[in-house]
Design an enzyme around this catalytic site. Structure first.
Site, PDB file in Angstrom:
ATOM      1  CE  LYS A  81       6.704   1.808   2.371  1.00 14.19           C
ATOM      2  NZ  LYS A  81       5.273   1.747   1.798  1.00 14.19           N
ATOM      3  CB  SER A 156       4.732   5.818   1.950  1.00 15.98           C
ATOM      4  OG  SER A 156       4.150   4.346   1.733  1.00 15.98           O
ATOM      5  CB  SER A 180       2.336   3.547  -0.608  1.00 16.71           C
ATOM      6  OG  SER A 180       2.111   4.776   0.006  1.00 16.71           O
TER       7      SER A 180
HETATM    8  N1  GLN Z   1      -0.438   8.670   0.322  1.00 16.63           N
HETATM    9  C1  GLN Z   1      -1.339   7.722   0.864  1.00 16.63           C
HETATM   10  C2  GLN Z   1      -1.489   8.165   2.595  1.00 16.63           C
HETATM   11  O1  GLN Z   1      -0.698   9.027   2.813  1.00 16.63           O
HETATM   12  C3  GLN Z   1      -1.101   6.267   0.684  1.00 16.63           C
HETATM   13  C4  GLN Z   1      -0.047   5.867   1.284  1.00 16.63           C
HETATM   14  C5  GLN Z   1       0.257   3.968   1.196  1.00 16.63           C
HETATM   15  O2  GLN Z   1      -0.405   3.616   0.260  1.00 16.63           O
HETATM   16  N2  GLN Z   1       0.760   3.766   2.209  1.00 16.63           N
HETATM   17  O3  GLN Z   1      -2.103   7.546   3.137  1.00 16.63           O
END
Ligand code: GLN
Length: 489
Positions: A81, A156, A180
């Protein structure tokens, strides 16, 4: 070997072939680079393909293998990532503010992978600074779900999950602050684990919400998850929050047995409003384990209803502080032609950050401001303690907890971009585990009538990743969902 689709191999299958000399690390790397050039124009899982770096790694791995020094990851091409530092290669966080930022060093996770002879194929797309659940918040490109190109891959770590599902890498690495890794793994029909907070070093992971962030593997099966975890888990003096505990051999947990194991099913996670097909598939999954001798027990995690609200105070608060460093002076992007320093700061951040990141920074600054701190941040921290207590108590009476990973299968591109609250609710089943710091894995448990994958989440006690691996492995070895692959042309 002609005609064989070697890009489909798992880590352990590829390892066998590399060990027997049936394929070389250069060959498999070339095969994957070709696969990327063929399918990534549709999927757009990668922000950057590091061809030269990959071939260099492949040659080094070949030397090791020739010298008889092969370990489970030697010669295995992986994707990372883009919020993790990879020396000499960009780490953009899918943000304009880091568009040209080249990592000066390797994140500990990346260093560990390289030391084992793992090969870095490239960097994957993500929501900007990992803020989002669909990867649509990337400033650079939209990633599509390999199962249905009109739907999101989750987020994400959407690029990392899509790359695994589309066989554009053998496995990948993501990060999980509120879901994420697990939610995109569920959307893309692959395995994704968020280990216990502190199990894996965060050194070299660009900080989003430091008390919640955790790195973890995204793989084609549970055995690969254990293999990758063996390489990336462990204490690191460079991360003061990494736990100084011995790391077990997670492959020892690849045991097909759940007889007598108590599975806690929290009633708060099976509520009205969730997709009925998700509920059905998850219950079918629970029944599979029950048929194998596990005992199902209803439990309660009474503060679950506060998790999303708590998260959306703590996470923006930490993000606003962590992102203060992007001021156009030290890192990356700087707005052109400002008349003074203040204007340069303002313009840099105005142009450099996207809408969601700005929303979080403003929310976070607000909840930390004097006068509101007690009402929001302090309160949220107290509720967080209650949520953590829920898990401690529940996990005394059961071996693992089972829930859906996500309330719906992958939704359509664009469906929730105008409605941040709807987007935030995508993580309703994954956020609590970050607040509590407990480990959790998402594994494929079937498909919707529309052919989209559905994920089942297994949660364990802190630093007991072995248990969730054992349950996940037992489930997987008695089902065939993980063997299904999307049809790509
Ligand atoms: N969707 C969640 C957020 O927007 C989690 C994101 C993540 O785990 N990086 O914060």
């Amino acid at each position: 070997m002609a005609g064989e689709r070697l890009y489909r191999l798992t880590i352990h299958e590829l390892h066998e072939r590399l060990s027997r000399g049936e394929v070389s690390s250069q060959e498999i790397t070339e095969i994957l680079l070709k696969r990327i050039s063929e399918v990534d124009p549709q999927i757009k899982a990668y922000l950057m393909v590091a061809e030269q770096e990959a071939m260099k790694g492949a040659h080094e791995a070949a030397h090791r293998i020739a010298a008889g020094k092969i370990s489970p990851l030697t010669g295995v091409p992986l994707a990372i990532k883009d919020n993790m530092c990879t020396q000499g290669i960009k780490a953009t966080c899918a943000s304009k503010i880091l568009e040209d930022f080249v990592s000066p060093y390797d994140a500990t996770v990346v260093k560990n992978i390289k030391e084992e002879g793992g090969i870095l194929l490239g960097k994957t797309n993500m929501d900007e600074f990992a803020m989002g659940s669909s990867t649509e918040n990337s400033r650079f490109t939209i990633t599509r779900n390999p199962w249905n190109l009109d739907t999101i891959p989750g987020g994400s770590s959407g690029g990392s999950a899509a790359a695994v599902a589309a066989d554009e890498c053998i496995a990948s690495i993501g990060s999980d602050t509120g879901g994420s890794i697990r939610q995109p793994a569920a959307c893309c029909g692959v395995v994704g684990m968020k280990p216990t907070y502190g199990r894996i070093s965060r050194y070299g992971l660009v900080a989003f919400a430091s008390s919640l962030d955790q790195i973890g593997p995204i793989t084609k099966d549970v055995e690969d998850c254990a293999i990758l975890l063996n390489v990336i888990a462990g204490h690191d003096p460079l991360d003061s929050t990494s736990a100084n505990l011995p790391t077990p051999d997670y492959r020892k947990a690849l045991v097909k047995d759940v007889r007598g194991w108590v599975l806690g099913i929290p009633k708060e996670f099976f509520v009205e409003g969730m997709d009925p097909e998700v509920e059905e598939r998850v219950w079918e999954g629970i029944r599979v384990l029950e048929d194998l001798g596990a005992v199902v027990k209803e439990i309660s995690l009474p503060h679950t209803g506060y998790a999303v609200a708590t998260y959306y105070i703590i996470c923006p608060a930490e993000a606003s502080s962590n992102l203060a460093r992007y001021d156009g002076v030290k890192y990356g992007f700087r707005a052109a032609k400002s008349k003074d320093l203040m204007e340069m700061y303002l313009e840099t951040r105005f142009e450099g950050f996207g809408a969601e990141v700005k929303r979080r920074i403003m929310l976070g600054t607000y909840v930390l401001s004097s006068g509101y701190y007690d009402a929001y941040y302090r309160k949220a921290s107290q509720v967080r303690t209650l949520i953590k207590g829920d898990f401690e108590e529940a996990l005394q009476g059961c071996d693992v907890i089972i829930t859906p990973t996500s309330p719906t299968p992958a939704f359509h591109l664009g469906e929730k971009v105008q409605d941040p609250l709807q987007m935030y609710l995508s993580d309703i089943f994954t956020i609590s585990m970050n607040l509590a710091g407990v480990p959790a894995i998402s594994i494929p448990c079937g498909f919707s009538s529309g052919g989209l994958p559905i994920g089942l989440q297994i949660i364990g006690r802190p630093f007991e990743e072995e248990r969730i691996i054992q349950v996940a492995y037992t489930f997987e070895q008695n089902t065939d969902h993980h063997t299904k692959r999307p049809q790509l042309t």
